[in-house]
Design an enzyme around this catalytic site. Structure first.
Site, PDB file in Angstrom:
ATOM      1  NE  ARG A 117      -8.449  12.021   9.039  1.00 19.23           N
ATOM      2  CZ  ARG A 117      -7.706  11.134   8.385  1.00 19.23           C
ATOM      3  NH1 ARG A 117      -8.220   9.980   8.013  1.00 19.23           N
ATOM      4  NH2 ARG A 117      -6.456  11.389   8.110  1.00 19.23           N
ATOM      5  CE  LYS A 153      -8.614   3.364   3.981  1.00 15.14           C
ATOM      6  NZ  LYS A 153      -8.677   4.666   3.307  1.00 15.14           N
ATOM      7  CG  ASP A 159     -11.151   5.238   6.491  1.00 13.88           C
ATOM      8  OD1 ASP A 159     -10.547   6.109   7.132  1.00 13.88           O
ATOM      9  OD2 ASP A 159     -11.023   5.091   5.265  1.00 13.88           O
ATOM     10  CB  SER A 173      -7.516   6.484   7.655  1.00 10.48           C
ATOM     11  OG  SER A 173      -7.961   6.453   6.328  1.00 10.48           O
ATOM     12  CG  HIS A 187      -1.832   1.196   1.261  1.00 14.41           C
ATOM     13  ND1 HIS A 187      -3.028   1.213   0.592  1.00 14.41           N
ATOM     14  CD2 HIS A 187      -1.708   2.410   1.839  1.00 14.41           C
ATOM     15  CE1 HIS A 187      -3.611   2.381   0.762  1.00 14.41           C
ATOM     16  NE2 HIS A 187      -2.838   3.131   1.517  1.00 14.41           N
TER      17      HIS A 187
HETATM   18  N1  URA Z   1      -5.058   7.617   2.716  1.00 12.48           N
HETATM   19  C1  URA Z   1      -6.036   7.086   3.469  1.00 12.48           C
HETATM   20  O1  URA Z   1      -6.652   6.088   3.101  1.00 12.48           O
HETATM   21  N2  URA Z   1      -6.357   7.680   4.636  1.00 12.48           N
HETATM   22  C2  URA Z   1      -5.721   8.776   5.086  1.00 12.48           C
HETATM   23  O2  URA Z   1      -6.054   9.259   6.167  1.00 12.48           O
HETATM   24  C3  URA Z   1      -4.701   9.327   4.296  1.00 12.48           C
HETATM   25  C4  URA Z   1      -4.386   8.711   3.107  1.00 12.48           C
END
Ligand code: URA
Ligand code: CA
Length: 441
Positions: A168, A187, A161, A183, A82
């Site tokens: 946010r 995931k 999220d 966050s 990621h």
């Molecule tokens: N990518 C994400 O999925 N979440 C964040 O808070 C910042 C970047």
């Protein structure tokens, strides 16, 4: 439990309990807590921070707010990679087929472009017919049969999220290490991979601008993953300039294919090998990084990596012949060079500006509902440290019309900063962070 008490507590800098954090995350996912109270608590967290235990609890609660993918049917150690988000950052398309060809299953759930950064799903969808919306069952079956799949996140992945990230974004609370870590890792944990390599970007085009902040974010995410029983490594890599030379969806697919075909070398390949070799390490296919890199190079040179990409494209309904003929990718109507305004050296780049330029041309979305022009973007011909002559092409833009092309040319001339004095080329890999140690380069 009362949300006002939680806001009050965090406002005073006190730690929230596991139960309080679960109340907040599930309340957000179920839309039971109003946005104004969620926003107030997010700002209190942004300003007062969260300790390690709170951050882990927040991540776990967000992960468990929706479906937790079960990939145990996959033979071997399902591995994921990621990136925190970059410009011209197409490592996924290069390393997924190479890692799979080395025998480590890659089960990857990707996102769409976010702000000035590109998203893997949008890139893949520039291949005619390619499908990213695939059931978990089919996803697992594909990883079983050809070793890799790159799909979209299911609607029910970490719903807490989704709600919190949207808030946010509009309340200036994105730039918080516990909130970013929670966050991203919620995931990743929910998507089921057992081993995860993180690419934490640092510099002008990244979420975190300093190396030390990026290392802190990397370490926070590695600890969360390890605490949750996953194998983790994070690399802190440079985003002071775009990683590859191509920026835009179809253009980035073309560049990835050029790399896999052995036609192109450079930073995109180098970082893909750094990340891919760590995936092999965590996936149990090699003992040291050097061995992993040699295995990946082998699959590149034999053409096995490119064949694997073609198989993946075919399995997901796309046109596999793009791997043999990149001319089958969508082509822009207007192609124009960007002349250097004066002679000198490329000193630095406004990488966020370059990402926004591509987005403004139609390569990304300004609103969630915007559609994308897959063929638009630009190719940079220079990197930081390179010499340029006035009038020489520093880039080529691929635009939908002349108006958009002219505007992109002006922006690229502003974002690629040329000065009389020579600057050193940028370092690509800044640090490697594992559960045991931090190595700085
Ligand atoms: N990518 C994400 O999925 N979440 C964040 O808070 C910042 C970047
Ligand atoms: Ca189009």
């Amino acid at each position: 439990m009362n949300i006002i008490d939680l806001i009050e507590k965090k406002k005073r800098g006190q730690s929230l309990t596991k139960e309080e954090i679960a109340f907040f995350a599930y309340g957000a996912a179920k839309r039971e807590i109003p946005d104004y109270q969620l926003s107030a608590l997010l700002m209190a967290i942004r300003l007062m921070g969260m300790d390690r235990e709170e951050t882990v609890q927040l991540t776990l609660a967000m992960a468990h707010s929706g479906e937790m993918a079960d990939l145990s049917a996959i033979h071997g150690i399902p591995t994921d990679k990621h990136s925190t988000g970059g410009v011209g950052d197409t490592t996924t398309l290069v390393l997924v087929p190479l890692v799979a060809a080395c025998g480590v299953p890659v089960a990857k759930m990707s996102g769409r472009g976010l702000g000035h950064t590109g998203g893997t799903l949008d890139k893949l969808e520039s291949i005619r017919g390619f499908q990213t919306d695939i059931s978990t069952q089919r996803f697992i079956a594909q990883v079983q049969s050809i070793g890799c799949a790159v799909v979209g996140q299911s609607e029910d992945l970490a719903p807490a999220d989704k709600v919190l990230y949207a808030l946010r974004d509009v309340t200036a609370t994105v730039d918080s290490v516990p909130l970013i870590a929670g966050s991203i890792m919620s995931k990743k944990l929910a998507s089921g991979a057992r081993a995860i390599v993180l690419d934490v970007k640092t510099g002008a085009g990244a979420l975190m601008h300093s190396v030390e902040e990026s290392i802190h974010l990397a370490q926070t995410m590695v600890r969360i993953g390890e605490d949750a029983g996953r194998r983790m490594i994070a690399l802190v890599t440079d985003m002071g300039e775009p990683l590859g030379s191509h920026v835009g969806n179809a253009l980035e697919v073309k560049e990835a294919i050029d790399v896999l075909a052995g036609r192109v070398q450079g930073p995109l390949l180098d970082i893909s090998l750094e990340l891919g070799s760590r995936m092999l390490l965590l996936g149990g296919a090699c003992r040291v990084v050097k061995e992993g890199k040699a295995m990946l190079r082998d699959k590149l040179e034999s053409g096995e990596g490119l064949r694997r990409l073609a198989q993946m494209i075919q399995a997901q309904g796309g046109d596999p012949l793009v791997c043999e003929d990149v001319g089958r990718l969508p082509q822009a109507k207007v192609v124009q060079d960007v002349p250097a305004p004066f002679s000198g050296y490329v000193h630095h780049m406004d990488t966020t500006g370059l990402g926004s330029t591509a987005q403004g041309m139609g390569a990304g979305r300004r609103k969630k509902t915007d559609s994308i022009d897959h063929e638009v973007g630009f190719v940079l011909h220079k990197r930081i440290g390179d010499e340029v002559k006035a009038g020489e092409a520093i880039a080529t833009v691929y635009a939908r019309d002349y108006e958009s092309s002219e505007s992109a040319i002006r922006q690229i001339q502003r974002d690629v900063v040329i000065t009389p004095e020579k600057a050193p080329p940028s370092k690509l890999l800044h640090a490697v962070v594992s559960a045991e140690k931090i190595e700085r380069f």
